[in-house]
Motif scaffolding. Structure first.
Motif, PDB file in Angstrom:
ATOM      1  N   LYS A   1      -0.477  -9.389  -8.291  1.00 51.46           N
ATOM      2  CA  LYS A   1      -0.067  -9.603  -9.687  1.00 51.46           C
ATOM      3  C   LYS A   1      -0.585  -8.479 -10.573  1.00 51.46           C
ATOM      4  O   LYS A   1       0.118  -8.025 -11.480  1.00 51.46           O
ATOM      5  N   ASP A   2      -1.813  -8.036 -10.326  1.00 50.65           N
ATOM      6  CA  ASP A   2      -2.372  -6.923 -11.098  1.00 50.65           C
ATOM      7  C   ASP A   2      -1.531  -5.662 -10.902  1.00 50.65           C
ATOM      8  O   ASP A   2      -1.280  -4.920 -11.862  1.00 50.65           O
ATOM      9  N   GLY A   3      -1.108  -5.413  -9.670  1.00 52.51           N
ATOM     10  CA  GLY A   3      -0.278  -4.251  -9.382  1.00 52.51           C
ATOM     11  C   GLY A   3       1.044  -4.311 -10.128  1.00 52.51           C
ATOM     12  O   GLY A   3       1.515  -3.319 -10.674  1.00 52.51           O
ATOM     13  N   CYS A   4       1.627  -5.481 -10.195  1.00 47.49           N
ATOM     14  CA  CYS A   4       2.879  -5.672 -10.920  1.00 47.49           C
ATOM     15  C   CYS A   4       2.652  -5.464 -12.423  1.00 47.49           C
ATOM     16  O   CYS A   4       3.428  -4.781 -13.088  1.00 47.49           O
ATOM     17  N   ALA A   5       1.562  -6.014 -12.934  1.00 42.87           N
ATOM     18  CA  ALA A   5       1.259  -5.878 -14.366  1.00 42.87           C
ATOM     19  C   ALA A   5       1.011  -4.418 -14.746  1.00 42.87           C
ATOM     20  O   ALA A   5       1.458  -3.966 -15.796  1.00 42.87           O
ATOM     21  N   ARG A   6       0.323  -3.676 -13.885  1.00 42.82           N
ATOM     22  CA  ARG A   6       0.066  -2.243 -14.141  1.00 42.82           C
ATOM     23  C   ARG A   6       1.369  -1.471 -14.176  1.00 42.82           C
ATOM     24  O   ARG A   6       1.493  -0.464 -14.863  1.00 42.82           O
ATOM     25  N   CYS A   7       2.349  -1.953 -13.445  1.00 42.97           N
ATOM     26  CA  CYS A   7       3.642  -1.294 -13.376  1.00 42.97           C
ATOM     27  C   CYS A   7       4.465  -1.592 -14.636  1.00 42.97           C
ATOM     28  O   CYS A   7       5.482  -0.959 -14.858  1.00 42.97           O
TER      29      CYS A   7
ATOM     30  N   GLN B   1       0.805  -1.222   0.000  1.00 41.33           N
ATOM     31  CA  GLN B   1       0.000   0.000   0.000  1.00 41.33           C
ATOM     32  C   GLN B   1       0.841   1.277   0.000  1.00 41.33           C
ATOM     33  O   GLN B   1       0.316   2.366  -0.185  1.00 41.33           O
ATOM     34  N   GLN B   2       2.152   1.129   0.177  1.00 38.44           N
ATOM     35  CA  GLN B   2       3.022   2.302   0.200  1.00 38.44           C
ATOM     36  C   GLN B   2       3.066   2.938  -1.189  1.00 38.44           C
ATOM     37  O   GLN B   2       3.131   2.248  -2.205  1.00 38.44           O
ATOM     38  N   ASP B   3       3.011   4.257  -1.216  1.00 38.74           N
ATOM     39  CA  ASP B   3       2.972   4.987  -2.483  1.00 38.74           C
ATOM     40  C   ASP B   3       4.323   5.081  -3.185  1.00 38.74           C
ATOM     41  O   ASP B   3       4.377   5.330  -4.380  1.00 38.74           O
ATOM     42  N   ASP B   4       5.386   4.891  -2.460  1.00 39.07           N
ATOM     43  CA  ASP B   4       6.712   5.136  -3.027  1.00 39.07           C
ATOM     44  C   ASP B   4       7.424   3.869  -3.499  1.00 39.07           C
ATOM     45  O   ASP B   4       8.641   3.858  -3.666  1.00 39.07           O
ATOM     46  N   LEU B   5       6.678   2.796  -3.762  1.00 41.08           N
ATOM     47  CA  LEU B   5       7.295   1.555  -4.213  1.00 41.08           C
ATOM     48  C   LEU B   5       7.682   1.647  -5.686  1.00 41.08           C
ATOM     49  O   LEU B   5       6.917   2.141  -6.508  1.00 41.08           O
ATOM     50  N   SER B   6       8.855   1.152  -5.992  1.00 42.77           N
ATOM     51  CA  SER B   6       9.267   1.055  -7.392  1.00 42.77           C
ATOM     52  C   SER B   6       8.546  -0.134  -8.014  1.00 42.77           C
ATOM     53  O   SER B   6       7.984  -0.982  -7.322  1.00 42.77           O
ATOM     54  N   CYS B   7       8.597  -0.223  -9.334  1.00 44.94           N
ATOM     55  CA  CYS B   7       8.008  -1.375 -10.010  1.00 44.94           C
ATOM     56  C   CYS B   7       8.704  -2.664  -9.586  1.00 44.94           C
ATOM     57  O   CYS B   7       8.050  -3.690  -9.405  1.00 44.94           O
ATOM     58  N   THR B   8       9.995  -2.599  -9.406  1.00 42.59           N
ATOM     59  CA  THR B   8      10.736  -3.778  -8.960  1.00 42.59           C
ATOM     60  C   THR B   8      10.236  -4.233  -7.596  1.00 42.59           C
ATOM     61  O   THR B   8       9.992  -5.427  -7.377  1.00 42.59           O
ATOM     62  N   ASP B   9      10.067  -3.269  -6.673  1.00 40.99           N
ATOM     63  CA  ASP B   9       9.563  -3.601  -5.336  1.00 40.99           C
ATOM     64  C   ASP B   9       8.149  -4.163  -5.408  1.00 40.99           C
ATOM     65  O   ASP B   9       7.821  -5.129  -4.731  1.00 40.99           O
ATOM     66  N   THR B  10       7.314  -3.558  -6.246  1.00 38.98           N
ATOM     67  CA  THR B  10       5.928  -4.018  -6.394  1.00 38.98           C
ATOM     68  C   THR B  10       5.893  -5.454  -6.900  1.00 38.98           C
ATOM     69  O   THR B  10       5.136  -6.284  -6.386  1.00 38.98           O
ATOM     70  N   CYS B  11       6.711  -5.756  -7.875  1.00 38.03           N
ATOM     71  CA  CYS B  11       6.726  -7.110  -8.445  1.00 38.03           C
ATOM     72  C   CYS B  11       7.366  -8.108  -7.487  1.00 38.03           C
ATOM     73  O   CYS B  11       6.921  -9.264  -7.418  1.00 38.03           O
ATOM     74  N   ASP B  12       8.377  -7.682  -6.733  1.00 40.13           N
ATOM     75  CA  ASP B  12       8.956  -8.557  -5.716  1.00 40.13           C
ATOM     76  C   ASP B  12       7.924  -8.888  -4.643  1.00 40.13           C
ATOM     77  O   ASP B  12       7.812 -10.042  -4.216  1.00 40.13           O
ATOM     78  N   LEU B  13       7.171  -7.879  -4.221  1.00 38.36           N
ATOM     79  CA  LEU B  13       6.112  -8.107  -3.234  1.00 38.36           C
ATOM     80  C   LEU B  13       5.048  -9.049  -3.791  1.00 38.36           C
ATOM     81  O   LEU B  13       4.498  -9.878  -3.069  1.00 38.36           O
TER      82      LEU B  13
END
Length: 101
Positions: free
Chosen positions: A93-99, A42-54
């Motif tokens: 997964k959707d969050g990673c794909a959007r990134c 939910q953090q706003d400052d995540l990079s795409c890499t961080d989002t996909c790792d999560l």
């Protein structure tokens, strides 16, 4: 001191989770990890890499949770926890794909 820490960490991996009480603890632990991962996502400052790792971590924990739940087909209280984990995996997964990952 370091050796003692490594020995303790090594012991934790050898826990036998075939007993229902141990599975309950493992299920609770996996659920707590999913909550932590959700909060981090939910953090706003995540990079795409961080989002996909999560996302990968979330899906791994969700599948671990569902594997534990599947061991107890007689318990009606557990399948919703698995379903919630899988929904969280899908959202991650959707969050990673959007990134673009």
């Amino acid at each position: 001191m370091l050796l003692a820490g490594l020995a303790l960490a090594g012991c934790a991996k050898n826990v036998d989770t075939r007993v229902a009480g141990d599975d309950d603890a493992a299920i609770d632990s996996a659920s707590a990890r999913l909550e932590e991962l959700s909060a981090r996502a939910q953090q706003d400052d995540l990079s795409c890499t961080d989002t996909c790792d999560l996302s990968k971590q979330t899906c791994g924990v969700a599948e671990e949770l569902c594997t534990l739940v599947d061991r107890h087909p007689d318990r009606d209280d557990l399948p919703p926890r698995c379903a919630h984990g899988r929904e969280q995996c899908s959202s991650a997964k959707d969050g990673c794909a959007r990134c673009g990952g």
